[in-house]
Design a protein around this motif. Sequence first.
Motif, PDB file in Angstrom:
ATOM      1  N   VAL A 275      66.824  21.264  50.335  1.00 10.11           N
ATOM      2  CA  VAL A 275      68.177  21.805  50.126  1.00 10.11           C
ATOM      3  C   VAL A 275      68.519  22.683  51.084  1.00 10.11           C
ATOM      4  O   VAL A 275      67.647  23.573  51.743  1.00 10.11           O
ATOM      5  N   ARG A 276      69.898  23.130  51.016  1.00  8.64           N
ATOM      6  CA  ARG A 276      70.463  24.320  52.233  1.00  8.64           C
ATOM      7  C   ARG A 276      71.322  25.159  51.527  1.00  8.64           C
ATOM      8  O   ARG A 276      72.242  24.582  51.042  1.00  8.64           O
ATOM      9  N   MET A 277      71.075  26.462  51.779  1.00  8.87           N
ATOM     10  CA  MET A 277      71.965  27.438  50.780  1.00  8.87           C
ATOM     11  C   MET A 277      72.951  27.945  52.001  1.00  8.87           C
ATOM     12  O   MET A 277      72.055  28.635  52.821  1.00  8.87           O
ATOM     13  N   ASP A 278      73.963  28.142  51.770  1.00 12.39           N
ATOM     14  CA  ASP A 278      74.956  28.787  52.692  1.00 12.39           C
ATOM     15  C   ASP A 278      75.075  30.403  52.185  1.00 12.39           C
ATOM     16  O   ASP A 278      75.333  30.419  51.002  1.00 12.39           O
ATOM     17  N   TYR A 279      75.206  31.445  53.096  1.00 12.88           N
ATOM     18  CA  TYR A 279      75.582  32.656  52.687  1.00 12.88           C
ATOM     19  C   TYR A 279      76.135  33.533  53.489  1.00 12.88           C
ATOM     20  O   TYR A 279      75.994  33.382  54.818  1.00 12.88           O
ATOM     21  N   PHE A 280      76.827  34.678  53.252  1.00  9.33           N
ATOM     22  CA  PHE A 280      77.330  35.531  54.051  1.00  9.33           C
ATOM     23  C   PHE A 280      76.379  36.910  53.885  1.00  9.33           C
ATOM     24  O   PHE A 280      76.092  37.239  52.893  1.00  9.33           O
ATOM     25  N   LEU A 281      76.344  37.547  55.121  1.00 11.91           N
ATOM     26  CA  LEU A 281      75.470  38.967  55.080  1.00 11.91           C
ATOM     27  C   LEU A 281      76.873  39.964  55.347  1.00 11.91           C
ATOM     28  O   LEU A 281      77.244  39.887  56.518  1.00 11.91           O
ATOM     29  N   GLU A 282      77.393  40.553  54.354  1.00 10.52           N
ATOM     30  CA  GLU A 282      78.536  41.447  54.229  1.00 10.52           C
ATOM     31  C   GLU A 282      78.480  42.626  55.231  1.00 10.52           C
ATOM     32  O   GLU A 282      77.255  43.193  55.471  1.00 10.52           O
ATOM     33  N   LYS A 283      79.384  42.651  56.292  1.00 10.84           N
ATOM     34  CA  LYS A 283      79.521  43.602  57.170  1.00 10.84           C
ATOM     35  C   LYS A 283      79.648  45.085  56.456  1.00 10.84           C
ATOM     36  O   LYS A 283      80.190  45.211  55.290  1.00 10.84           O
ATOM     37  N   ASP A 284      78.749  45.942  56.939  1.00  7.88           N
ATOM     38  CA  ASP A 284      78.793  47.401  56.417  1.00  7.88           C
ATOM     39  C   ASP A 284      77.866  47.517  55.284  1.00  7.88           C
ATOM     40  O   ASP A 284      77.065  48.485  55.126  1.00  7.88           O
ATOM     41  N   THR A 285      77.803  46.657  54.397  1.00  7.09           N
ATOM     42  CA  THR A 285      77.157  46.821  53.118  1.00  7.09           C
ATOM     43  C   THR A 285      75.992  46.171  53.195  1.00  7.09           C
ATOM     44  O   THR A 285      74.923  46.531  52.241  1.00  7.09           O
ATOM     45  N   GLY A 286      75.693  45.108  53.859  1.00  8.85           N
ATOM     46  CA  GLY A 286      74.470  44.400  53.791  1.00  8.85           C
ATOM     47  C   GLY A 286      74.108  43.732  52.971  1.00  8.85           C
ATOM     48  O   GLY A 286      73.015  43.131  52.442  1.00  8.85           O
ATOM     49  N   ARG A 287      75.253  43.524  51.668  1.00  7.26           N
ATOM     50  CA  ARG A 287      74.880  42.433  50.946  1.00  7.26           C
ATOM     51  C   ARG A 287      75.034  41.066  51.022  1.00  7.26           C
ATOM     52  O   ARG A 287      75.866  40.784  52.043  1.00  7.26           O
ATOM     53  N   PHE A 288      74.135  40.479  50.317  1.00 11.64           N
ATOM     54  CA  PHE A 288      74.141  38.747  50.468  1.00 11.64           C
ATOM     55  C   PHE A 288      75.024  38.203  49.418  1.00 11.64           C
ATOM     56  O   PHE A 288      75.013  38.336  48.207  1.00 11.64           O
ATOM     57  N   PHE A 289      76.053  37.297  49.965  1.00 18.86           N
ATOM     58  CA  PHE A 289      76.948  36.604  49.114  1.00 18.86           C
ATOM     59  C   PHE A 289      76.716  35.236  49.458  1.00 18.86           C
ATOM     60  O   PHE A 289      76.764  34.520  50.401  1.00 18.86           O
ATOM     61  N   PHE A 290      76.623  34.353  48.337  1.00 20.67           N
ATOM     62  CA  PHE A 290      76.672  33.011  48.059  1.00 20.67           C
ATOM     63  C   PHE A 290      77.590  32.446  48.309  1.00 20.67           C
ATOM     64  O   PHE A 290      78.864  32.742  47.935  1.00 20.67           O
ATOM     65  N   ILE A 291      77.644  31.629  49.182  1.00 19.39           N
ATOM     66  CA  ILE A 291      78.716  30.616  49.450  1.00 19.39           C
ATOM     67  C   ILE A 291      78.529  29.209  48.735  1.00 19.39           C
ATOM     68  O   ILE A 291      79.491  28.896  47.943  1.00 19.39           O
ATOM     69  N   GLU A 292      77.683  28.244  49.233  1.00 20.62           N
ATOM     70  CA  GLU A 292      77.315  26.998  48.565  1.00 20.62           C
ATOM     71  C   GLU A 292      76.078  26.564  48.682  1.00 20.62           C
ATOM     72  O   GLU A 292      75.371  27.045  49.751  1.00 20.62           O
ATOM     73  N   ILE A 293      75.662  25.526  48.137  1.00 21.13           N
ATOM     74  CA  ILE A 293      74.516  24.797  48.169  1.00 21.13           C
ATOM     75  C   ILE A 293      74.556  23.430  48.479  1.00 21.13           C
ATOM     76  O   ILE A 293      75.486  22.840  47.764  1.00 21.13           O
ATOM     77  N   ASN A 294      73.869  23.040  49.387  1.00 18.23           N
ATOM     78  CA  ASN A 294      73.904  21.488  49.719  1.00 18.23           C
ATOM     79  C   ASN A 294      72.706  20.809  49.359  1.00 18.23           C
ATOM     80  O   ASN A 294      71.487  21.158  50.205  1.00 18.23           O
ATOM     81  N   THR A 295      72.524  19.683  48.308  1.00 20.73           N
ATOM     82  CA  THR A 295      71.207  19.446  48.083  1.00 20.73           C
ATOM     83  C   THR A 295      70.949  18.119  48.677  1.00 20.73           C
ATOM     84  O   THR A 295      69.667  17.613  48.688  1.00 20.73           O
ATOM     85  N   VAL A 296      71.788  17.511  49.825  1.00 20.18           N
ATOM     86  CA  VAL A 296      71.319  16.559  50.685  1.00 20.18           C
ATOM     87  C   VAL A 296      71.714  16.824  52.356  1.00 20.18           C
ATOM     88  O   VAL A 296      72.847  16.357  52.590  1.00 20.18           O
ATOM     89  N   PRO A 297      71.149  17.891  52.603  1.00 16.03           N
ATOM     90  CA  PRO A 297      71.563  18.246  53.977  1.00 16.03           C
ATOM     91  C   PRO A 297      71.389  17.300  55.020  1.00 16.03           C
ATOM     92  O   PRO A 297      70.669  16.543  54.948  1.00 16.03           O
ATOM     93  N   GLY A 298      72.056  17.507  56.173  1.00 22.66           N
ATOM     94  CA  GLY A 298      71.897  16.825  57.283  1.00 22.66           C
ATOM     95  C   GLY A 298      70.965  16.769  58.024  1.00 22.66           C
ATOM     96  O   GLY A 298      69.955  17.805  57.887  1.00 22.66           O
ATOM     97  N   GLN A 299      70.326  15.641  58.540  1.00 22.79           N
ATOM     98  CA  GLN A 299      69.086  15.717  59.020  1.00 22.79           C
ATOM     99  C   GLN A 299      69.028  14.804  60.507  1.00 22.79           C
ATOM    100  O   GLN A 299      68.339  14.409  61.166  1.00 22.79           O
ATOM    101  N   THR A 300      70.146  15.227  61.279  1.00 24.44           N
ATOM    102  CA  THR A 300      70.425  15.012  62.741  1.00 24.44           C
ATOM    103  C   THR A 300      69.450  15.740  63.434  1.00 24.44           C
ATOM    104  O   THR A 300      69.120  16.849  62.818  1.00 24.44           O
TER     105      THR A 300
END
Length: 329
Positions: A275-300
Amino acid sequence: MEKKHIALIMGGYTGEAVVSEKSAAVVAQHLDRDRYTVYPLHIYPGNWYLEGEDGTHYPVDKNAFTVLKEGQPIRFDGVFNIIHGSPGEDGKLAGYFDMLGIPYTTCDALTSAITMNKGYTKAILSGIADLHLAQSLQLFSYGPETAAEVLAQLRLPYFVKPNNGGSSIGMSKVREAGELEEALRKAFAEDRQVLVEEFVTGREFSIGIYRAKGTVTVLPATEIISSREFFDFEAKYSPGVSEEITPGRMDESEVERVNRIAEQVYRKLNCKGSVRMDYFLEKDTGRFFFIEINTVPGQTETSLISQQVRATGKTLKEFYTELIEEMWT
């Protein structure tokens, strides 16, 4: 050693079918032919078929998921699923294979269905230490008062996106109130549910996670630098629109923290395969914010997972063998 018969399924019922076909071509190229006999199966609405070496189409018997080729029935020991979107990523095929007793490389039916719904996924992941979730509203209908309700509860700017699906089709960034109506119309044109999230300012990353030999492995994260305002469908699949850095630029403590978070996300959602998890590393605070998860990620060849596997020194052949062998454990 007797070779296992593997159905490599591709296509699907959405606009992501073209990406699935490209992913499947790469998977087919790197599968271990000393271990597996690989059968390319295309799954489209009303048209499931095995494609022979000469281009002949042999229909799939959906009652048993078998193929009659030149008078001989072909049965499959397992399925390598590379269908993005429905029915490969939303749990429909997983439930079908479960009923037939055929193992597959991706998440089970329940996890697949839940993770296709961004709002429900966020609700399950709340409470993971060091993982932050942007303030959001999950909308189940659209009417004259919808925009006003959103503006009253969330702070601009927003991301507005269909709640189901994984390729950012129908997604918009809303900077001011006057842009919200059009963004809502665009998102509701793609889905009956829409998620509106407050915008997080930071750098965007994507990280692969998979289970093999009973161990959950977190791959090196990829940092995504897009020339567009966000990593939408065009940015994902058009050459030159985004720059991708693998491993992404994080210090040792950030890498340790996100690896711990990623493994907890994988386990809490009861994921399987890659699977693949997308996330932000927030500017200034360094906190991780979840965006979404992809359970059949591309394999090109240029997909994020492929880049991340190579960054570990592992070949795609080794990686795919691990995913397949995990089906029978």
